[in-house]
Design an enzyme around this catalytic site. Sequence first.
Site, short mmCIF file in Angstrom:
data_model
loop_
_atom_site.label_atom_id
_atom_site.label_comp_id
_atom_site.label_asym_id
_atom_site.label_seq_id
_atom_site.Cartn_x
_atom_site.Cartn_y
_atom_site.Cartn_z
N ASN A 100 -6.21 103.91 66.94
CA ASN A 100 -6.55 104.32 68.29
C ASN A 100 -6.39 105.84 68.37
OD1 ASN A 100 -6.64 104.92 71.01
ND2 ASN A 100 -5.30 103.24 71.64
N ARG A 137 -10.57 101.85 68.09
CA ARG A 137 -10.87 101.96 69.50
C ARG A 137 -11.95 103.03 69.67
NH1 ARG A 137 -7.75 105.27 74.07
NH2 ARG A 137 -8.87 104.47 75.86
N HIS A 158 -11.02 101.30 79.98
CA HIS A 158 -9.81 100.47 79.85
C HIS A 158 -10.17 98.99 79.68
CE1 HIS A 158 -7.47 103.64 82.44
NE2 HIS A 158 -7.25 103.86 81.14
N ARG A 198 -5.97 113.42 87.26
CA ARG A 198 -7.37 113.26 87.69
C ARG A 198 -7.43 112.82 89.15
NH1 ARG A 198 -9.13 109.28 82.94
NH2 ARG A 198 -7.27 109.94 81.83
N GLU A 232 -3.20 97.14 73.88
CA GLU A 232 -4.60 97.35 73.48
C GLU A 232 -4.77 97.21 71.97
OE1 GLU A 232 -4.34 100.93 76.05
OE2 GLU A 232 -6.48 100.65 76.34
#
Length: 364
Positions: A7, A57, A146, A207, A350
């Site tokens: 990842n 990923r 996600h 963000r 993940e």
Amino acid sequence: MKILVLNCGSASVKWGLYTDGKSVDGGLIERVTDCSQAVREVLFTADVSDVDAVGHRVVHGGLRFTAPTLIDDAVLESITRLVPLAPLHNPVNLAGIKIAREMLPGVPQVAVFDTAFHRTIPPAQAMYAIDVEVAQENGIARYGFHGTSHEYVSHRTAELLGRDPAQTNVITLHLGNGASACAVRAGRSSATSMGLTPLEGLVMGSRSGNVDPAVVFHLHRVAGMSFDAIDDLLNQRSGLKGLCGDNDMREVLRRREEGDEAAALAFDVYCDRIKMYVGAYYALLGRVDAITFTAGVGENAAPVREASLSGLEALGIVVDPARNTAAERGERIISPDGASPVVCVVPTDEELEIANQTAELLAR
Ligand code: AMP
């Protein structure tokens, strides 16, 4: 089956080794400036002698990639073409893939896309209400991100409830550095808060999430800011950081406890936005079996879980204060017995999901 998961993020490389779905080794390299070098390091450190496949990923799979995909030159080319949509992420993902292919020749490499889970989102949610020709020509659509986490967490939630994922509706709230909500209907994504890029939706560490798009024109025309400067403002200097100077929820919570007003306001803006998505996705789904919190903030910040679901008793949504603040770490239910929807905390994983999807693809 032995799977290596890579990842590669914009500043870190997470990796894991899995044998038959069980984690056997793993690690995190931080402050990475050269992803290829970091992956090389992983491949020298990890026992990759007999891996059956590498699962990567990949952040942006556009509309084309709807499932994990065996990587060949054509797939690499497609991921490269998507770089303009994910300029920070796809290039490092590509660098990781290239090095792994080079150093492990003959080992199948699989791309698992953050966007893939969201390809079941119906057009009414995936389309922005702008000129369709302009949208089509420029690939303007809600892609969502996600996905691996929302998929893993929603399915784990169904299992925690002893239900079949294909019969379960879940609102998943992935609250980490980046944050997004997802309305999962019968095991499939039907709406999500991130859009063309991971900027839309919830308030995040740095963000902004949703703002009136006209903020951009205003800052450009009236304040004379360049588009790069506005991009930097909305991605790096907004969210919790913009509101109170700290992008880490632990700091925000600590300052709020001490009576800091800016931190308290940042917390309120953050939690209100979550509540608005919960309400919206409740309306879209019609029936909600569970609401699940995950990722750094979702798994650890009890005050965020409490505040973002407060006042929703009329929808049946209740958080049990003792369960919510208990020191437990694993998958757990934090609503009172018998409540519906059930409110859960499910730690995301993940890398495990990427390993499982990679193994599944190879077994086909
Ligand atoms: P992630 O992207 O899932 O690794 O989440 C990272 C973020 O989770 C950090 O920036 C923190 O804001 C937040 N976080 C991690 N641990 C805690 C905690 N114990 N309490 C509150 N927030 C936390």
